[in-house]
Design a protein around this motif. Structure first.
Motif, PDB file in Angstrom:
ATOM      1  N   ALA A  51       0.615  -1.293   0.000  1.00 11.91           N
ATOM      2  CA  ALA A  51       0.016   0.021  -0.008  1.00 11.91           C
ATOM      3  C   ALA A  51       0.847   1.433   0.132  1.00 11.91           C
ATOM      4  N   GLN A  52       0.413   2.279  -0.449  1.00 12.91           N
ATOM      5  CA  GLN A  52       0.791   3.690  -0.293  1.00 12.91           C
ATOM      6  C   GLN A  52      -0.058   4.587   0.658  1.00 12.91           C
ATOM      7  N   PHE A  53       0.659   5.372   1.264  1.00 10.45           N
ATOM      8  CA  PHE A  53      -0.184   6.317   2.146  1.00 10.45           C
ATOM      9  C   PHE A  53      -0.005   7.918   1.710  1.00 10.45           C
ATOM     10  N   ARG A  87       2.247  14.368   0.252  1.00  9.60           N
ATOM     11  CA  ARG A  87       3.322  13.453  -0.218  1.00  9.60           C
ATOM     12  C   ARG A  87       2.833  11.973   0.047  1.00  9.60           C
ATOM     13  N   THR A  88       3.467  10.996  -0.903  1.00 10.42           N
ATOM     14  CA  THR A  88       2.921   9.711  -0.914  1.00 10.42           C
ATOM     15  C   THR A  88       4.146   8.782  -0.184  1.00 10.42           C
ATOM     16  N   ASP A 120       3.404  17.603  12.024  1.00  6.41           N
ATOM     17  CA  ASP A 120       2.453  18.332  11.534  1.00  6.41           C
ATOM     18  C   ASP A 120       1.731  17.652   9.969  1.00  6.41           C
ATOM     19  N   GLU A 121       1.840  16.439  10.168  1.00  4.63           N
ATOM     20  CA  GLU A 121       1.176  15.695   9.120  1.00  4.63           C
ATOM     21  C   GLU A 121      -0.068  15.011   9.399  1.00  4.63           C
ATOM     22  N   ILE A 122      -0.993  14.484   8.333  1.00  4.03           N
ATOM     23  CA  ILE A 122      -2.067  13.864   8.854  1.00  4.03           C
ATOM     24  C   ILE A 122      -2.235  12.548   7.878  1.00  4.03           C
ATOM     25  N   LEU A 123      -2.230  11.585   8.071  1.00  2.54           N
ATOM     26  CA  LEU A 123      -2.490  10.335   7.067  1.00  2.54           C
ATOM     27  C   LEU A 123      -4.000  10.458   6.659  1.00  2.54           C
TER      28      LEU A 123
END
Lengths: 288, 163
Positions: free
Chosen positions: A134-136, A145-146, A164-167
């Protein structure tokens, strides 16, 4: 068992959530289903000053197919995964995994994104995502970004997610027709983490293994892809000798933490057994 | 103290509101502010299911849900199961089949079984056991709980209006 005091924020959009997270900084935690975070807060293992609840952001939910890829919003719950005909038909490994997570009440609340972001090696989605390649999609103030699942999990409660990032999205390449699958999980009782569990995707060519993906849950500080075991199976029939060798190679990378579920030797042996069973079950489901 | 939130939601069909700290768990709001003491506090660690209530069509463990997460929600507790003084088919079946001994887990069992039958009106024994696996009972050994759910399912199928 009351959590420590915090301020609560319920943004209505992803943009609002990203700016809140940026402005509140590391004092803030994201609230998804809350079934890992709230128990940790009750125990004072986590004491965030702010919770940013992602529950009201509709863009983070839903499951769709996009040219050979299953695209899943990070706030999609386990119950929604289980109820999805798309998941069951296109990525049955994910449905089989989700069906073994926690219990019905927890599956109504628990989300795939929360499970992955938490970075707990006892969670089930990390190994499923490793096996599925999988890629997030990670969203922050600098944009999107992935990140591939492979390499995303760095250690206990540690992932590639910046503070500071959210999946926001999980992207799963839909396995070719005829791919066999299995998630074999040994647990002491409903709701417990795995003593050991193995995810397998298997493609056969005639009686020989064309390609195997094997990933392990709760066998080390992160979920693991058992690449040596995968390579050893390529081109071989799935017989007692090759199964034993794959199990041995999977066990050789295990570094489980001893706890009430078992000591290191027992957990390692169970990882080998789950690997053997998952390969056999996947073989029974694979086309030739 | 953190900023208080005025949270309005529907409890058993009636509009309710409570001014709560964000850290307040739904079970406390239900029991201590709204007087709905049907849902029980068992383990408080989301294992036992005694605090199970129905929230927006989902069975949830109200010890692991914040009240602030329930703004605008439709919450149903065991107090909301009876209709005009008559027991719900599930309550009647738990009584008839001896699906309880001490009764502590029963409100959670009933609310979980309620949602299970909404989603699957005629579950097999295996489906009942899987679907009720988040609710622990230390008295009955589960046998009569399964029988009660099966009995209620049959009665509801014969008389769907009672649902």
């Amino acid at each position: 068992m009351i959590p420590p005091s915090f301020d609560y924020h319920a943004p209505r959009s992803l943009g609002e959530a990203v700016s809140l997270l940026a402005s509140l900084g590391e004092e803030a935690k994201l609230l998804a289903g809350g079934h890992s975070l709230l128990p940790m807060m009750k125990l004072r293992f986590a004491q965030p000053a702010h919770l940013i609840d992602l529950g009201a952001i509709q863009d983070l939910r839903g499951i769709r197919e996009e040219s050979g890829t299953l695209v899943i919003g990070a706030m999609t719950t386990e119950a929604e995964l289980l109820g999805s005909a798309l998941v069951r038909s296109k990525v049955p490994l994910l449905a089989e995994g989700a069906s073994q997570i926690a219990d019905p009440q927890v599956r109504y609340k628990g989300t795939i994104g929360g499970d992955l972001s938490h970075g707990d090696p006892g969670n089930d989605h990390p190994a499923l995502m490793l096996a599925l390649d999988a890629q997030f999609v990670l969203t922050g103030p600098r944009g999107q970004r992935t990140a591939p699942a492979n390499g995303f999990f760095l250690g206990l409660y540690s992932t590639q997610l910046a503070p500071d990032e959210i999946l926001t999205q999980i992207r799963i390449p839909i396995p070719a027709a005829g791919t066999g699958w299995s998630y074999q999980k040994l647990k002491r009782k409903t709701g417990d983490f795995a003593t050991a569990a193995t995810a397998v995707l298997l493609r056969m060519k005639g009686t020989a293994v064309a390609q195997a993906a094997i990933a392990l849950t709760n066998a080390a500080p992160t979920a693991l892809r058992a690449t040596a075991a995968e390579r050893a199976l390529a081109g071989k029939a799935l017989d007692a000798a090759s199964l034993a060798e794959a199990a041995r190679l999977a066990m050789s990378i295990c570094q489980p933490a001893a706890d009430l579920r078992g000591d290191v030797a027992y957990k390692t042996a169970m990882c080998g057994e789950m690997t053997r069973r998952a390969l056999q079950a996947a073989r029974a489901r694979a086309g030739t | 103290m953190a900023k208080l939130h005025n949270v309005a939601f529907k409890l058993n069909g009636k509009a309710v509101a409570a001014e709560v700290e964000p850290r307040e768990l739904l079970i406390y709001t239900l029991r201590e502010r709204l007087g709905a003491t049907g849902a029980h506090i068992g383990c408080e660690t989301s294992h036992c299911g005694a605090c199970t209530v129905d929230c927006n069509g989902m069975s949830v463990k109200s010890c692991t849900v914040l009240t602030v997460q329930c703004a605008g929600a439709d919450v149903l507790t065991v107090e909301g199961l009876e209709r005009g003084g008559a027991l719900h088919a599930l309550q009647q079946a738990f009584h008839e089949e001896h699906g309880l001994q001490c009764g502590y887990c029963t409100p959670g069992m009933l609310m979980r079984a309620y949602r299970l039958l909404q989603e699957n009106p005629s579950p097999s024994e295996a489906e009942i056991r899987y679907g009720m696996a988040g609710n622990l009972c230390r008295c009955t050994g589960y046998q009569n709980i399964v029988k009660a759910v099966q009995s209620a399912a049959r009665k509801l199928a014969a008389k769907p209006a009672a649902a």
